[in-house]
Design an enzyme around this catalytic site. Structure first.
Site, PDB file in Angstrom:
ATOM      1  N   GLY A   1       0.819  -1.199   0.000  1.00  0.00           N
ATOM      2  CA  GLY A   1       0.000   0.000   0.000  1.00  0.00           C
ATOM      3  C   GLY A   1       0.857   1.256   0.000  1.00  0.00           C
ATOM      4  O   GLY A   1       1.951   1.302  -0.584  1.00  0.00           O
ATOM      5  N   SER A   2       0.394   2.274   0.688  1.00  0.00           N
ATOM      6  CA  SER A   2       1.070   3.575   0.632  1.00  0.00           C
ATOM      7  C   SER A   2       2.408   3.601   1.357  1.00  0.00           C
ATOM      8  O   SER A   2       3.151   4.587   1.237  1.00  0.00           O
ATOM      9  CB  SER A   2       0.150   4.653   1.219  1.00  0.00           C
ATOM     10  OG  SER A   2      -1.003   4.807   0.406  1.00  0.00           O
ATOM     11  N   THR A   3       2.743   2.554   2.113  1.00  0.00           N
ATOM     12  CA  THR A   3       4.073   2.525   2.727  1.00  0.00           C
ATOM     13  C   THR A   3       5.171   2.414   1.665  1.00  0.00           C
ATOM     14  O   THR A   3       6.340   2.646   1.953  1.00  0.00           O
ATOM     15  CB  THR A   3       4.205   1.344   3.709  1.00  0.00           C
ATOM     16  OG1 THR A   3       4.082   0.107   2.996  1.00  0.00           O
ATOM     17  CG2 THR A   3       3.135   1.408   4.789  1.00  0.00           C
ATOM     18  N   PHE A   4       4.770   2.083   0.441  1.00  0.00           N
ATOM     19  CA  PHE A   4       5.725   1.947  -0.673  1.00  0.00           C
ATOM     20  C   PHE A   4       6.040   3.297  -1.311  1.00  0.00           C
ATOM     21  O   PHE A   4       6.994   3.419  -2.077  1.00  0.00           O
ATOM     22  CB  PHE A   4       5.130   1.000  -1.716  1.00  0.00           C
ATOM     23  CG  PHE A   4       6.081   0.562  -2.799  1.00  0.00           C
ATOM     24  CD1 PHE A   4       7.131  -0.305  -2.525  1.00  0.00           C
ATOM     25  CD2 PHE A   4       5.904   1.000  -4.099  1.00  0.00           C
ATOM     26  CE1 PHE A   4       7.997  -0.718  -3.535  1.00  0.00           C
ATOM     27  CE2 PHE A   4       6.758   0.578  -5.117  1.00  0.00           C
ATOM     28  CZ  PHE A   4       7.814  -0.278  -4.831  1.00  0.00           C
TER      29      PHE A   4
END
Length: 641
Positions: A327-330
């Site tokens: 998800g947005s941790t990437f």
């Protein structure tokens, strides 16, 4: 009638011949016996002396003491406990069933245990001791010893069995041992004779399995004298063998217990805490977990069924086996790739109107109304998807993948745990090899927000966070030492990444938690010296966008969070994945903040470290935790060391 002289002479002649024949036969037999006695006493003396010794003296293997496993502070995670048992040697017992029936008249042995013993006896060589029953009381052992003359081949014995004093806290890390199976033996070319001993325990999973040769040690032996009835008279000598090596792990038990308890308040989750400076894994936690002690003697069918049929998968080590869309941790890695290639500057903005059009398809931002103009810091702070759709089109998947691998995404780390996943960091070659298809621009847009083909584990996300925080290619380390010999720290060399660009990424992660528009603002740490930087993430598990509250648990989005603290002098990195937890800001960030604060304080964190509006909820959360009594210190409010 009177006998004549001739008759007398004839009679005497016959007697003399018979005497000579009989005497000759006697002399022949005596000669043969003498020759045979000489052969046995002189020529075969050593052979018969050995046979006599074998009848009088038995050799028995002694299983060595298995090495212990400790945490970084010397708290035992796997130890050996005394196990009183009764064993039988078939060649000494004679009528096995008769002897076992007599034994059952003295101590209770249930039918299942007896059937298992009979099966083992039939499978093993006649001279191999087979455990009939174990985990007995001292009274049982005394009863068997007193009645030993009536129980040929039966011997009361005391051995060691594995015990895991912290129970489920380390089930997925330490693993467990169990009796050697035929499958175990089939995987070994030249099995250790120890493995032939029935119910001998070897590592099945985790550290117990990966360090089996070190932990097992080397077999010893003892020589015992027995009488004609097979009863042990005395022990002549003993070689205890070589104990297994002790293994010390990098994990910290109080923190591990807290993390396990904190995760257990949810349904299914995992967390990893890593030392930013050394790579030491302080916590590898999973929820739900299980009691490894149940596997030591062979778990019951009903207990095993409960574990395998549980949809929250308690047997899975989600922290290292689980592969989730990040998800947005990437997004930190996508923006860093753009910065490294000179395709993005810190003050450049991208307009977000709520979606990006590619061909005839719209790629939506999570905020349907759009964010307006976003720079790098704002895009991380508010997790704007459109900003990263644009970066993906500028940079391309191959460069994104190349940089992501530098930070541990797609890398399988060599750790002594079962089934450590490599995840997936896709690029054009990967898709062509995997699916026989070319890479599409739409694939890049999905990958830019940690969706599509990208998969990572909580371990990899913790490594990513530690490398962002430190700027070094630090490697995760689980084993601190083996028999006192320290395991070296690996990978402290600087990453081939511009330090100025890393500072921009760290600043954006700081904004996520410490500005009022940040997605994790409610989960901030309210102490200037312990401020945390992080990033929330939410990864979809279904293609149709529906509210999580409207679908079953297993169709809800995964919640993720990564971060490090303190911001000014990073010590620890953390990652949390809550399976089907919904939003990362609501489900994962509060858990990560609590675990990080425990790591920083070394105990249950003081309420003063939390925002004032959160303290009531935090106190309720702590009250609900099922911590071990010996790991529940009073809250002192002291500063971290």
């Amino acid at each position: 009638m009177k006998r004549t002289n001739k008759d007398n002479e004839t009679s005497i002649s016959r007697v003399t011949r018979r005497s000579l024949v009989l005497g000759g036969l006697q002399l022949g037999v005596a000669g043969v016996l003498g020759w045979r006695m000489r052969q046995m006493q002189v020529e075969q003396a050593d052979e018969f002396r050995l046979l006599a010794e074998e009848n009088r003296i038995n050799m028995r293997l002694i299983a060595p003491e298995r090495g212990l496993i400790f945490d970084r502070n010397g708290i035992p995670l796997a130890e050996n406990a005394q196990n009183y048992r009764v064993v039988i040697v078939r060649e000494d017992a004679g009528n096995v069933e008769d002897v076992l029936n007599r034994l059952r008249q003295l101590i209770f042995i249930d039918d299942t245990e007896m059937e298992r013993a009979l099966k083992e006896i039939s499978r093993r060589s006649s001279f191999v001791p087979v455990t009939v029953t174990d985990q007995r009381t001292w009274e049982d052992i005394s009863t068997v010893a007193i009645n030993a003359p009536a129980l040929p081949g039966i011997t009361p014995d005391v051995g060691l069995t594995r015990n895991y004093p912290l129970g489920q806290d380390y089930a997925h890390v330490v693993g467990y041992v169990g009796p050697v199976s035929d499958y175990d033996l089939s995987k070994i070319d030249d099995p250790d004779p120890l493995l032939q001993i029935p119910k001998f325990q070897i590592g099945k999973t985790g550290v117990e399995q990966k360090y089996e040769p070190d932990l097992r040690g080397k077999a010893g032996a003892r020589r015992i004298e027995v009488n004609a009835a097979g009863r042990v008279m005395r022990e002549l000598d003993r070689d205890p063998g070589v104990p297994g090596a002790d293994v010390q792990l990098t994990v910290e038990s109080k923190l591990q217990n807290f993390a396990e308890a904190r995760l257990a308040l949810g349904l299914s989750a995992a967390a990893v805490v890593m030392d930013v400076r050394t790579g030491d894994l302080l916590t590898v936690a999973n929820a739900p977990s299980f009691d490894p002690n149940k596997f030591v003697r062979g778990i019951s069918v009903s207990d095993y069924g409960e574990l395998t049929e549980n949809k929250y998968r308690p047997l899975a080590n989600k922290a290292v086996q689980g592969a989730y869309p990040p998800g947005s941790t990437f997004k930190m890695l996508v923006s860093l790739a753009a910065l490294e290639d000179g395709l993005l500057s810190s003050d450049e903005t991208v307009y977000c109107g709520g979606y990006t059009v590619l061909g005839n398809r719209r790629f939506h931002c999570w905020k349907r109304g759009g964010h307006g103009r976003m720079n790098l810091d704002q895009s991380l702070q508010q997790s704007c998807d459109v900003f990263y759709y644009e970066m993906a089109q500028r940079v391309g998947i191959d460069r994104i993948a190349e940089l992501a691998r530098k930070f541990g995404i797609g890398e399988r780390f060599d750790l002594p745990m079962s089934a450590v996943t490599a995840g997936i960091m896709p690029d054009k070659d990967w898709k062509r090899s995997r699916y026989g298809e070319g890479w599409l621009v739409g694939d890049s847009l999905n990958a830019s927000i940690g969706q599509g083909y990208v998969l990572s584990s909580p371990l990899q996300l913790a490594v990513m966070s530690a490398r962002i925080a430190s700027g070094n290619a630090i490697q995760p380390r689980l084993v601190k030492s083996i028999d006192g010999i320290e395991t070296p720290v690996v990978g402290a060399d600087p990453l081939d990444v511009n330090e100025g660009h890393l500072r921009l990424i760290r600043k954006g992660m700081f904004s996520v938690m410490n500005t009022n528009r940040g997605t994790a603002f409610r989960s901030r740490i309210d102490r200037d010296d312990l401020r945390m930087a992080g990033k929330t993430g939410t990864s979809q598990v279904r293609s149709v966008v529906v509210s999580n509250s409207d679908v079953p648990w297993e169709q809800r989005d995964h919640a993720l969070f990564v971060g490090f603290a303190p911001y000014d002098d990073p010590r620890y990195a953390v990652s949390v994945v809550v399976e089907h937890g919904g939003g990362g800001s609501s489900a994962a960030a509060p858990v990560a903040r609590d675990i990080m604060l425990y790591a920083l304080h070394g105990e249950l964190p003081p309420l003063e470290s939390y925002p004032s509006g959160e303290r009531g909820r935090v106190e309720e959360t702590f009250a609900a935790l099922e911590l071990r009594s010996d790991f529940r210190p009073s809250r002192s409010g002291r500063s971290p060391a």
